[in-house]
Each structure stands twice: as C-alpha cells, then as structure tokens.
Write a protein that holds these residues in place. Structure first.
Motif, mmCIF file in Angstrom:
data_model
loop_
_atom_site.group_PDB
_atom_site.id
_atom_site.type_symbol
_atom_site.label_atom_id
_atom_site.label_comp_id
_atom_site.label_asym_id
_atom_site.label_seq_id
_atom_site.Cartn_x
_atom_site.Cartn_y
_atom_site.Cartn_z
ATOM 1 N N UNK A 110 8.357 8.860 -4.317
ATOM 2 C CA UNK A 110 8.757 7.695 -5.113
ATOM 3 C C UNK A 110 8.081 6.446 -4.557
ATOM 4 N N UNK A 111 7.437 5.687 -5.429
ATOM 5 C CA UNK A 111 6.869 4.401 -5.022
ATOM 6 C C UNK A 111 7.987 3.364 -4.980
ATOM 7 N N UNK A 112 8.057 2.617 -3.890
ATOM 8 C CA UNK A 112 9.097 1.597 -3.715
ATOM 9 C C UNK A 112 8.438 0.277 -3.344
ATOM 10 N N UNK B 296 0.845 -1.191 0.000
ATOM 11 C CA UNK B 296 0.000 0.000 0.000
ATOM 12 C C UNK B 296 0.885 1.247 0.000
ATOM 13 N N UNK B 297 0.552 2.173 -0.862
ATOM 14 C CA UNK B 297 1.317 3.417 -0.982
ATOM 15 C C UNK B 297 1.088 4.308 0.238
ATOM 16 N N UNK B 298 2.176 4.860 0.773
ATOM 17 C CA UNK B 298 2.083 5.814 1.876
ATOM 18 C C UNK B 298 2.024 7.228 1.303
ATOM 19 N N UNK B 299 1.055 8.004 1.759
ATOM 20 C CA UNK B 299 0.877 9.356 1.237
ATOM 21 C C UNK B 299 0.791 10.361 2.379
ATOM 22 N N UNK C 176 10.490 -0.542 4.109
ATOM 23 C CA UNK C 176 9.419 0.156 3.396
ATOM 24 C C UNK C 176 8.037 -0.415 3.713
ATOM 25 N N UNK C 177 7.977 -1.272 4.717
ATOM 26 C CA UNK C 177 6.672 -1.756 5.168
ATOM 27 C C UNK C 177 6.159 -0.948 6.358
ATOM 28 N N UNK C 178 7.005 -0.096 6.896
ATOM 29 C CA UNK C 178 6.621 0.798 7.988
ATOM 30 C C UNK C 178 6.616 2.239 7.475
ATOM 31 N N UNK C 179 6.175 3.169 8.311
ATOM 32 C CA UNK C 179 6.166 4.578 7.922
ATOM 33 C C UNK C 179 7.581 5.027 7.564
ATOM 34 N N UNK C 180 7.686 5.780 6.507
ATOM 35 C CA UNK C 180 9.002 6.186 6.037
ATOM 36 C C UNK C 180 9.661 7.192 6.973
ATOM 37 N N UNK C 181 10.934 6.947 7.196
ATOM 38 C CA UNK C 181 11.787 7.900 7.886
ATOM 39 C C UNK C 181 12.609 8.639 6.831
ATOM 40 N N UNK C 182 13.415 9.575 7.290
ATOM 41 C CA UNK C 182 14.279 10.300 6.358
ATOM 42 C C UNK C 182 15.154 9.347 5.551
ATOM 43 N N UNK C 183 15.658 8.305 6.202
ATOM 44 C CA UNK C 183 16.588 7.410 5.523
ATOM 45 C C UNK C 183 15.886 6.648 4.396
ATOM 46 N N UNK C 184 14.628 6.238 4.612
ATOM 47 C CA UNK C 184 13.882 5.590 3.524
ATOM 48 C C UNK C 184 13.584 6.582 2.405
ATOM 49 N N UNK C 185 13.313 7.838 2.794
ATOM 50 C CA UNK C 185 13.065 8.853 1.779
ATOM 51 C C UNK C 185 14.275 9.070 0.897
ATOM 52 N N UNK D 17 17.696 6.959 -4.539
ATOM 53 C CA UNK D 17 18.789 6.151 -5.082
ATOM 54 C C UNK D 17 18.226 4.915 -5.775
ATOM 55 N N UNK D 18 17.210 4.309 -5.168
ATOM 56 C CA UNK D 18 16.563 3.161 -5.807
ATOM 57 C C UNK D 18 15.910 3.563 -7.127
ATOM 58 N N UNK D 19 15.367 4.775 -7.180
ATOM 59 C CA UNK D 19 14.789 5.257 -8.436
ATOM 60 C C UNK D 19 15.869 5.378 -9.509
ATOM 61 N N UNK D 20 17.030 5.918 -9.140
ATOM 62 C CA UNK D 20 18.135 6.029 -10.100
ATOM 63 C C UNK D 20 18.519 4.650 -10.620
#
Length: 288
Positions: free
Chosen positions: A67-69, A29-32, A113-122, A127-130
């Motif tokens: 970014x969706x991950x 599920x996408x976090x928004x 990425x299954x929990x609420x995003x922190x700065x580090x996941x953001x 980088x994963x998008x690149x």
C-alpha cells in the motif's frame, strides 16, 4: 587484523522517481522489496502465504509494502489507485486528513512512513487504506479492496502479537477479522447486484502470492463467517453457515481445477466444507 563488519543486507529500496500526493501535495519515494528476499512456506486456511526466515535477511513481510502511504496526510491506496482515486475524490480525502491521522494513531502509535517500514507501519497501512477507500467511487472497487485490506491488517497484527504478546495485538487482529468478514459479505452483494463490480481488480488475493479470483472471494467470505462470525444469534449463524456451505460445495463440485480454481483453493475448500458440515452437524452433501 580486525575483521570488517558485514555490509548491511538490504531488504528494500526506494524508487528513484518521487510521488507527489494529490491530496496534500507532499512528495515522497515509494519503498519496494528487493527480489529474492523471501522463501515461501505454508499456506494457511485463510489463503495467507507464510515465509521462512532466510539466514541472510531474517524475517521479511512482503505485505508491508503493498500500500502506498503519503507520510504527510496518511492518504493510502493500492499502487494503481493512488493517483487516480485521489484526483477523483481529493476533496473528501483532504477534508478527512485529521480524521485519518487521529483514527490510525488510536491503534498504531509512533508511525513513521519516512523511514523503512516496520511491521506496525505495514499493518497500519491497510487500516489507512480502508479509511481512504471509504471515499473511493465504484470504478476503484472500494468494498472488496477494504475487505482484502482488513484481512491483511489482521494477519500483520497477528505477526505483531507473535513478537509482542503482551500488547494486545491479537485483540486488534480480531477487530480486523470482523471488519473483513463484513466487507467480504458486502462486496459479494454489490458485485452480484451490479452496484460495484470487482471483475476488473487485478489481484483479488487475498494475499500477494496468487490471485484466487472470484472463487477466492467466496471462499474467504465463508471461512471468515465460520471463524469470526457472531455467535449470539444461533439461528442467524446457522442460516449464514448453511449458505456458506452451499457456496463452498459449488466451488469444488464443478470438477477439474481451473485457473480460477487452482489446486490449493480446492483443497482448502474441501476442508472448509467438512468443517462447515461439522459445525452444522449436517450429514447432507451439497456437492454438484
């Protein structure tokens, strides 16, 4: 009478409809971000919008949710591209799952990425998008999206450094700034020769608050060259900065602001032009 604790003030929510990853078939599920959770502050010379912490919610970083991950295979892309790019390039993306996981974990440890995003996941999401856009075909404008992703990763790494100054996030930010400089230069080149147009990209950013369009891309290429370009080759640097100075002069030399050249961009471009002149020790004006 004991006072009840304040109800947790939520910053984000999860979309009801699940997304099925075309690369690995995992569902998530996408976090928004809820609206009204940020208050705009200053705009930096890199066209990065900063935000004032709100008393009710504290510091919020809108960039973390763009970014969706996929939490299983770490395939990542901007929302409009997530499904179609994976369908088009699924084989390549599937073959590189282990590579993506290992590469991102070399820099960003403990991602979830299954929990609420922190700065580090953001930061890691960009980088994963690149790494994912390496396999994108030209209709997805992968080069300019890698450029935008790299500079956003740098911004978030700077935020990580501000919070954890002994963990070398400023060094990582520098790496992403240099990646961004490279990708912006290449993006302009492939746009100009028609190999990879980016005119159809919905938001060229570089941040999420405003689309500065093609003019913003030229500006970003120039300021990244000034601030993060290599300095060991004096003549090469001088040549690149001189070209950047001409491009920036043209940006605000055409007169009135337009939708493509909004006021903040013109103001920053004038300042950048003067900085380039000072760096070059050049008294000539290139304004048209």
């Amino acid at each position: 009478m004991t006072k009840k604790p304040d109800k947790e003030r939520k910053i984000t929510f999860y979309a009801k409809e699940p997304i099925r990853c075309p690369v690995c078939d995992a569902s998530f599920h996408r976090e928004e971000l809820f609206s009204g959770r940020v208050s705009a502050d200053d705009l930096t010379d890199e066209l990065h919008r900063t935000y004032k912490p709100l008393q009710a919610y504290g510091e919020v970083y809108p960039l973390c949710y763009e970014v969706d991950v996929c939490p299983a295979c770490f395939y990542a892309a901007y929302r409009p591209d997530f499904l179609p790019m994976a369908i088009k390039s699924g084989g390549f993306l599937r073959d590189r799952i282990q590579y993506r996981v290992e590469e991102v974990q070399r820099i960003f440890a403990g991602l979830d990425y299954q929990e609420s995003r922190r700065l580090i996941e953001g930061a890691a999401s960009y980088y994963l998008a690149i790494l994912s856009y390496e396999h994108g075909t030209k209709e997805f404008s992968p080069t300019i999206k890698s450029a935008i992703s790299a500079v956003r990763a740098a911004w978030l790494c700077n935020d990580l450094h501000r919070k954890n100054s002994n963990e070398n996030w400023d060094y990582v930010a520098g790496l992403f700034y240099r990646k961004a400089r490279y990708y912006y230069r290449v993006a302009i080149e492939v746009e100009q020769n028609g190999k990879e147009p980016y005119s159809s990209v919905r938001n060229l950013g570089p941040d999420t608050d405003k689309n500065y369009s093609h003019e913003g891309v030229l500006y970003m290429a120039a300021i990244l060259e000034l601030k993060y370009g290599p300095q060991n080759d004096h003549e090469g640097r001088r040549s690149r900065l001189a070209a950047a100075k001409i491009a920036v002069a043209r940006m605000f030399g055409f007169g009135k602001k337009t939708k493509a050249k909004p006021g903040p961009l013109l103001e920053n471009a004038r300042d950048l032009y003067n900085r380039l002149k000072a760096e070059l020790q050049d008294n000539d004006d290139d304004e048209e």
